[in-house]
Structure formats: structure tokens, C-alpha cells
Design a protein around this motif. Structure first.
Motif, PDB file in Angstrom:
ATOM      1  N   GLU A   1       0.819  -1.212   0.000  1.00 34.48           N
ATOM      2  CA  GLU A   1       0.000   0.000   0.000  1.00 34.48           C
ATOM      3  C   GLU A   1       0.858   1.269   0.000  1.00 34.48           C
ATOM      4  OE1 GLU A   1      -2.606  -0.630   3.384  1.00 34.48           O
ATOM      5  OE2 GLU A   1      -4.191  -1.273   2.017  1.00 34.48           O
ATOM      6  N   PHE A   2       2.167   1.131   0.259  1.00 36.66           N
ATOM      7  CA  PHE A   2       3.071   2.279   0.224  1.00 36.66           C
ATOM      8  C   PHE A   2       3.551   2.587  -1.200  1.00 36.66           C
ATOM      9  CE2 PHE A   2       4.815   1.455   4.799  1.00 36.66           C
ATOM     10  CZ  PHE A   2       3.566   1.757   5.314  1.00 36.66           C
ATOM     11  N   ILE A   3       3.268   1.708  -2.141  1.00 38.58           N
ATOM     12  CA  ILE A   3       3.749   1.905  -3.510  1.00 38.58           C
ATOM     13  C   ILE A   3       3.063   3.121  -4.143  1.00 38.58           C
ATOM     14  CG2 ILE A   3       3.759   0.920  -5.838  1.00 38.58           C
ATOM     15  CD1 ILE A   3       3.964  -1.847  -4.519  1.00 38.58           C
ATOM     16  N   ASP A   4       3.858   3.963  -4.746  1.00 40.57           N
ATOM     17  CA  ASP A   4       3.334   5.113  -5.478  1.00 40.57           C
ATOM     18  C   ASP A   4       2.929   4.640  -6.873  1.00 40.57           C
ATOM     19  OD1 ASP A   4       2.667   7.491  -6.609  1.00 40.57           O
ATOM     20  OD2 ASP A   4       4.650   8.417  -6.415  1.00 40.57           O
ATOM     21  N   LEU A   5       1.627   4.448  -7.078  1.00 45.66           N
ATOM     22  CA  LEU A   5       1.129   3.914  -8.340  1.00 45.66           C
ATOM     23  C   LEU A   5       1.239   4.909  -9.495  1.00 45.66           C
ATOM     24  CD1 LEU A   5      -1.996   1.917  -7.130  1.00 45.66           C
ATOM     25  CD2 LEU A   5       0.192   1.011  -7.930  1.00 45.66           C
ATOM     26  N   ARG A   6       1.586   6.155  -9.193  1.00 47.43           N
ATOM     27  CA  ARG A   6       1.797   7.117 -10.280  1.00 47.43           C
ATOM     28  C   ARG A   6       2.932   6.665 -11.197  1.00 47.43           C
ATOM     29  NH1 ARG A   6       1.389  12.138  -6.106  1.00 47.43           N
ATOM     30  NH2 ARG A   6       2.664  10.627  -4.973  1.00 47.43           N
TER      31      ARG A   6
ATOM     32  N   ALA B   1       3.567   6.242 -15.877  1.00 43.36           N
ATOM     33  CA  ALA B   1       4.727   6.517 -16.740  1.00 43.36           C
ATOM     34  C   ALA B   1       5.132   5.298 -17.551  1.00 43.36           C
ATOM     35  CB  ALA B   1       5.894   7.003 -15.883  1.00 43.36           C
ATOM     36  N   HIS B   2       4.940   4.093 -16.990  1.00 40.54           N
ATOM     37  CA  HIS B   2       5.360   2.863 -17.675  1.00 40.54           C
ATOM     38  C   HIS B   2       4.243   2.222 -18.488  1.00 40.54           C
ATOM     39  CE1 HIS B   2       9.305   2.742 -15.779  1.00 40.54           C
ATOM     40  NE2 HIS B   2       8.742   2.943 -14.601  1.00 40.54           N
TER      41      HIS B   2
ATOM     42  N   PRO C   1      -0.007  -7.795 -14.582  1.00 44.65           N
ATOM     43  CA  PRO C   1       0.226  -8.496 -15.858  1.00 44.65           C
ATOM     44  C   PRO C   1       0.879  -7.613 -16.920  1.00 44.65           C
ATOM     45  CG  PRO C   1      -2.133  -8.101 -15.481  1.00 44.65           C
ATOM     46  CD  PRO C   1      -1.428  -7.778 -14.207  1.00 44.65           C
ATOM     47  N   ARG C   2       0.607  -6.313 -16.876  1.00 49.27           N
ATOM     48  CA  ARG C   2       1.238  -5.399 -17.838  1.00 49.27           C
ATOM     49  C   ARG C   2       2.732  -5.262 -17.532  1.00 49.27           C
ATOM     50  NH1 ARG C   2      -3.603  -0.784 -17.809  1.00 49.27           N
ATOM     51  NH2 ARG C   2      -5.214  -2.158 -18.707  1.00 49.27           N
ATOM     52  N   PHE C   3       3.069  -5.271 -16.241  1.00 47.42           N
ATOM     53  CA  PHE C   3       4.483  -5.261 -15.840  1.00 47.42           C
ATOM     54  C   PHE C   3       5.182  -6.512 -16.368  1.00 47.42           C
ATOM     55  CE2 PHE C   3       7.465  -7.135 -12.757  1.00 47.42           C
ATOM     56  CZ  PHE C   3       8.471  -6.173 -12.734  1.00 47.42           C
TER      57      PHE C   3
ATOM     58  N   ASP D   1      11.741  -6.499 -22.214  1.00 51.50           N
ATOM     59  CA  ASP D   1      12.776  -5.544 -21.800  1.00 51.50           C
ATOM     60  C   ASP D   1      13.873  -6.302 -21.044  1.00 51.50           C
ATOM     61  OD1 ASP D   1      14.317  -3.606 -20.449  1.00 51.50           O
ATOM     62  OD2 ASP D   1      12.641  -2.222 -20.287  1.00 51.50           O
ATOM     63  N   GLU D   2      14.999  -6.515 -21.681  1.00 55.31           N
ATOM     64  CA  GLU D   2      16.071  -7.299 -21.085  1.00 55.31           C
ATOM     65  C   GLU D   2      16.623  -6.653 -19.816  1.00 55.31           C
ATOM     66  OE1 GLU D   2      19.144  -8.188 -23.826  1.00 55.31           O
ATOM     67  OE2 GLU D   2      17.848  -9.345 -25.188  1.00 55.31           O
ATOM     68  N   GLN D   3      16.721  -5.328 -19.815  1.00 57.27           N
ATOM     69  CA  GLN D   3      17.267  -4.637 -18.652  1.00 57.27           C
ATOM     70  C   GLN D   3      16.339  -4.797 -17.447  1.00 57.27           C
ATOM     71  OE1 GLN D   3      18.300  -0.556 -19.416  1.00 57.27           O
ATOM     72  NE2 GLN D   3      18.975  -0.160 -17.334  1.00 57.27           N
ATOM     73  N   LEU D   4      15.038  -4.644 -17.668  1.00 60.57           N
ATOM     74  CA  LEU D   4      14.074  -4.829 -16.585  1.00 60.57           C
ATOM     75  C   LEU D   4      14.073  -6.275 -16.112  1.00 60.57           C
ATOM     76  CD1 LEU D   4      11.789  -3.749 -14.788  1.00 60.57           C
ATOM     77  CD2 LEU D   4      10.189  -4.244 -16.659  1.00 60.57           C
TER      78      LEU D   4
END
Length: 492
Positions: free
Chosen positions: A73-78, A82-83, A109-111, A118-121
Motif C-alpha cells: 500500500e506504500f507503492i506510489d502507483l503514479r 509513466a510505464h 500483468p502489464r508489468f 525488456d532485457e534490462q528490466l
């Protein structure tokens, strides 16, 4: 042993949930960075907060689903906007816990689709999973099963999963992969955002000050995955639980209900779980308070069937061996001992042996006699002074609720202050103390009353909910007065 606190410092106490912002509680985003800016400008060099783990429904950060995981719940979903993981319409609806969770469910699922491209991710995620494999996979499955069984406690699950049968666990992983992947996504994002915030704090020379509960929740991934280390029977139920005996504050003591540790096998294998737990927290923060430190010397053992803390016994703990092991494996221990309550000479000796500062609470200073350890004249250099903690009323609420004789003594001790000087007279007293670190709750800086009290110990309702509605602007009274006092008492 000398204190590890390098110089006179001051801190503001504010939990992450109390930050302002567009979501149902504070998050690790722009508001957190702005808070660091404001306290830096006011001369504070430390930000103290409460434990960071995911909570049960009552919201207590001291009763977490995991000792290692971060609260999603601390995650900033903003960041999801951007992604491309989320759209603006979904973000605008994230004003409740349920909506925030639903948005995370959409983003996951989008992540994972992006990870595949994305190889770096993908490499960053793989590095995270490998570094945290000792707890992450168990926690992810635990969380997935909690969702599948509609939040039932793990000892109420079907017996094969309760007892971690190998085949049942493998099948559960296959059947709940989407839920497991969501948890891994959330923990990866929490970790990334947290370390970005930590780097920002370091760029401002602000240190992060966290909190480690001494015990873990019965219904947690820690206990489910390490059952033999706790006082449980074959069905996963507690045979003995934690708490404290009757004292000045409670005639019946307190029954906390956490399972206790089987210390002997932990000591024989070198305290590996404790070492991993402390190491990970110290990677997140610069210093840390150990809640209920006295249980490292001796702890109160309550039979599980008891309803309060009256019946029980003290049992010795290997705190000396534990702290010695942590020091050998982790180096300097920037730990603060919460040494409130029934404190014996043995507890004090253990704290002093490892140079750990204790706590001085000014709201406790004005009862008893001249030997009261919380009186400013009795403070020690190697200590941390608070006007009050998250378990106290605000200074204004406490002062207004005190009887006339207590208020008179408080004002006399504070250089004959007047009632209208509160809470700043007590704040100044804390900053003037010889204690190397002084901590002021944000509610006191805002001169708030009991409506802003954060927690009432021993109760479940109306706690952990207070929140700043907006960030005080740069140059406002609370920051300006703080800077003057921090400079006056050489804490800048």
C-alpha cells in the motif's frame, strides 16, 4: 561501549501512512521527498517511521504478514502511469485500500509483459528475486493462499498446505501463479521505490530511522515457513504466547498473542533468521529501534489459554549471544533499545554492553520523585529523548488531559513556562536535553490535540489512521521555530 550516534541530532517521527497525497494513505512518492526537504530545512537530520511490513486488517505495523516484505500500500502507483501499467482514470479512483489493490492487480500483468520484452528490466527483476529468495518465494505463496482462502489464517488452511506438504505446495504454485507474480511485482516495485527514497534522503544528509518489532505475527509467512522455531503445536496453534505482566499501566498485564521463539535451536545454528532479518532492515535504513528490547534479556511467557498477562513466568533469552553474533556478521549495530516498562539491571547491562541508546519519554517525566529517569536532569548522553511516541497522546492532548497538579509541575520543570507555551516548551526541553538524539512527533510540531493521537495501546479501533491533510509549506511556523531551536541547541 561508546554510543554509535556520531553527534547531536534531531528527528521528526511520522509514519509513511501519515504523509499527505492522492491515495488512501501516504506512499513513497513526491510527498515523501517533499517531507525530507521540509525537515532538512528545519534542521532535522533524521526521519523516524514505524515498521514497513504489510499489515493485517486492523492496520497495526507491529503485526505484520512478513518480517521482510514491504507494505504494497506504500507503492506510489503514479509510476505505473509513466510505464503504461495503469491509465489516469484508474489512478484517479485509488482512494481506498480496495481500489489501490485493484489497481495493483491491473498493473501486474502489464508489468510482466514488459519484463518479457525488456532485457534490462528482466535482469533487474532477476537480481532482486535472487537477492531476496530466502523469504520472497515463501511470502509470495503465503499471500496467494491468503487471497485464495479469503484471508483465513494459515493454520485454518487444508492440512497439506498448513503443513507445507511438498506436492501440495508445488500444485498451489502452479494454480496461483498470477497471484504469486503480483506479489513479486509489488515487492520489486516497493524495493525500487524505497531505495530511490533512501538515496534522496542521503542526498539531503537525512538519515532514515526504522523500527523492528521484537516478535512476529502468528499469522505470518515467517511462522508458516519456520514453524519449528516457534511455540506451536502440531496443528499450528500457539502453546505459549508473548505479553507483559501486570504493572503500573495495567492491573491485568497485556496478552499480545504472538508465538514465542524457541531460542535454543536458533542459537545453535547461529541466529541465521535473525541475522537475515536485521541485515535486510539495515539495508533499508540508517538506524533502527528494537521494540520491547527487554525481551532479549528475559521475556514474559503466558500460557496460550490465558486471556490476560496475569499468569506467566519470566524466561531467559540469549540476547548477549544474539547481539554478539549480529555485531560479528553485520559490523556496527546502529540500534536503539526501546527500554520502557519493567527494566531490570540485567536489561540495562545488556544495552550498555553493546553501546545501544535507551529511550527517555518526557510525558513520563513529571510523576514520581526526583529520581524519575525521564526527568530532563536525569537524561544520559547515550539516549534518545521523545516528547512522546506513537503510543502516547500528542503533547497538547496529554497536557490538557493532565490533572491540575501535574500541569503545574510540568510548567515549573519547564523553566516556569505558561500553558500557552505548550507544546513548544516541551519540544524545546527535548531539543535542549543532553541526549544525543531528540525525536519530535509531527503532531507536536503542528500543535495538534488528542484528535491526532496515532495509537492507543491495548485497543484495536481508531488507531494508525491519523494523516496530514497537506504538507506545511517551507518557511511556515513549525519549520521556522524548529530551525531556531535546532540551531540554539546545536543539533544542526
Amino acid at each position: 561501549m561508546n554510543s554509535w550516534i556520531d553527534r547531536r541530532r534531531s528527528a521528526v517521527l511520522l509514519h509513511i501512512t501519515s504523509l499527505p497525497g492522492p491515495f488512501h494513505k501516504g506512499v513513497l512518492g513526491a510527498e515523501a521527498r517533499e517531507f525530507i526537504d521540509r525537515i532538512d530545512e528545519a534542521g532535522f537530520t533524521v526521519w523516524q517511521f514505524l515498521p514497513l511490513g504489510p499489515t493485517h486488517g486492523h492496520g497495526s505495523p507491529y503485526e505484520s504478514l512478513s518480517s521482510f516484505a514491504g507494505n504494497p500500500e506504500f507503492i506510489d502507483l503514479r509510476e505505473g502511469l509513466a510505464h503504461g501499467w495503469l491509465d489516469d482514470e484508474t489512478l484517479q479512483k485509488c482512494r481506498t485500500a480496495k481500489r489501490h489493490a485493484a489497481a495493483r492487480n491491473i498493473a501486474s500483468p502489464r508489468f510482466w509483459q514488459q519484463v518479457a520484452q525488456d532485457e534490462q528490466l528482466a535482469a533487474s527483476l532477476q537480481e532482486f528475486r535472487h537477492a531476496h529468495s530466502y523469504w520472497l518465494e515463501d511470502y509470495a505463496l503465503f499471500s496467494a493462499l491468503k487471497a485464495r482462502f479469503k484471508d483465513l489464517a494459515w493454520w485454518q488452511w487444508p492440512q497439506p498446505l498448513r503443513d507445507r506438504d511438498t506436492d501440495a505446495m508445488a500444485q498451489a504454485k502452479d494454480e496461483n501463479m498470477a497471484l504469486i507474480e503480483q506479489v513479486i511485482f509489488e515487492q520489486y516495485l516497493f524495493d525500487r521505490q524505497w531505495h530511490e527514497l533512501k538515496a534522496y534522503a542521503e542526498s539531503k544528509a537525512v538519515q532514515l530511522f526504522g523500527d523492528l518489532p521484537i516478535y512476529v505475527a502468528h499469522d505470518s509467512a515467517d511462522v508458516w515457513s519456520h514453524r519449528d522455531d516457534f511455540t506451536l503445536n502440531s496443528k499450528g496453534l500457539c502453546t505459549e504466547v508473548a505479553g507483559v505482566p501486570p504493572d503500573y499501566f495495567s492491573a491485568t498485564g497485556q496478552r499480545w498473542g504472538n508465538p514465542l521463539y524457541h531460542w535454543e535451536p536458533r542459537e545453535r545454528e547461529g541466529f541465521s533468521w535473525w541475522t537475515a532479518r536485521v541485515r535486510q532492515q539495515l539495508e533499508r535504513m540508517h538506524m533502527m529501534r528494537i521494540d520491547h528490547f527487554r525481551a532479549l534479556e528475559a521475556f514474559w511467557v503466558i500460557p496460550a489459554e490465558s486471556e490476560d498477562g496475569i499468569i506467566g513466568e519470566w524466561r531467559k533469552a540469549p540476547g548477549d549471544a544474539l547481539l554478539q553474533t549480529l555485531q560479528e556478521k553485520l559490523g556496527k549495530l546502529p540500534l536503539i533499545a526501546e527500554d520502557l516498562g519493567i527494566i531490570t539491571d540485567e536489561v540495562t547491562a545488556l544495552r550498555q554492553k553493546f553501546g545501544l541508546p535507551g529511550m527517555k519519554i518526557l510525558q513520563f517525566a513529571f510523576g514520581g520523585d526526583a529520581d524519575n529517569p525521564y526527568l530532563p536532569k536525569n537524561h544520559e548522553l547515550n539516549s534518545v529523548v521523545y516528547t512522546g511516541t506513537h503510543d502516547n497522546d500528542t503533547t497538547m492532548g496529554w497536557f490538557k488531559g493532565a490533572d491540575k497538579a501535574t500541569r503545574k509541575r510540568v510548567l515549573a520543570e519547564l523553566d516556569n513556562a505558561k500553558a500557552e507555551d505548550m507544546p513548544w516548551a516541551l519540544i524545546e526541553c527535548a531539543l535542549a536535553s543532553v541526549a544525543k538524539l531528540a525525536v519530535i512527533p509531527m503532531q507536536d510540531l503542528l500543535e495538534l490535540g488528542s484528535e491526532a493521537k496515532f495509537n492507543t495501546p491495548g485497543t484495536l479501533d481508531n488507531n494508525w489512521a491519523w494523516r496530514m491533510q497537506e504538507m506545511p509549506k517551507a518557511g511556515c511556523c513549525c519549520w521556522r521555530m524548529s530551525r531556531q531551536l535546532n540551531r540554539l541547541y546545536k543539533r544542526i
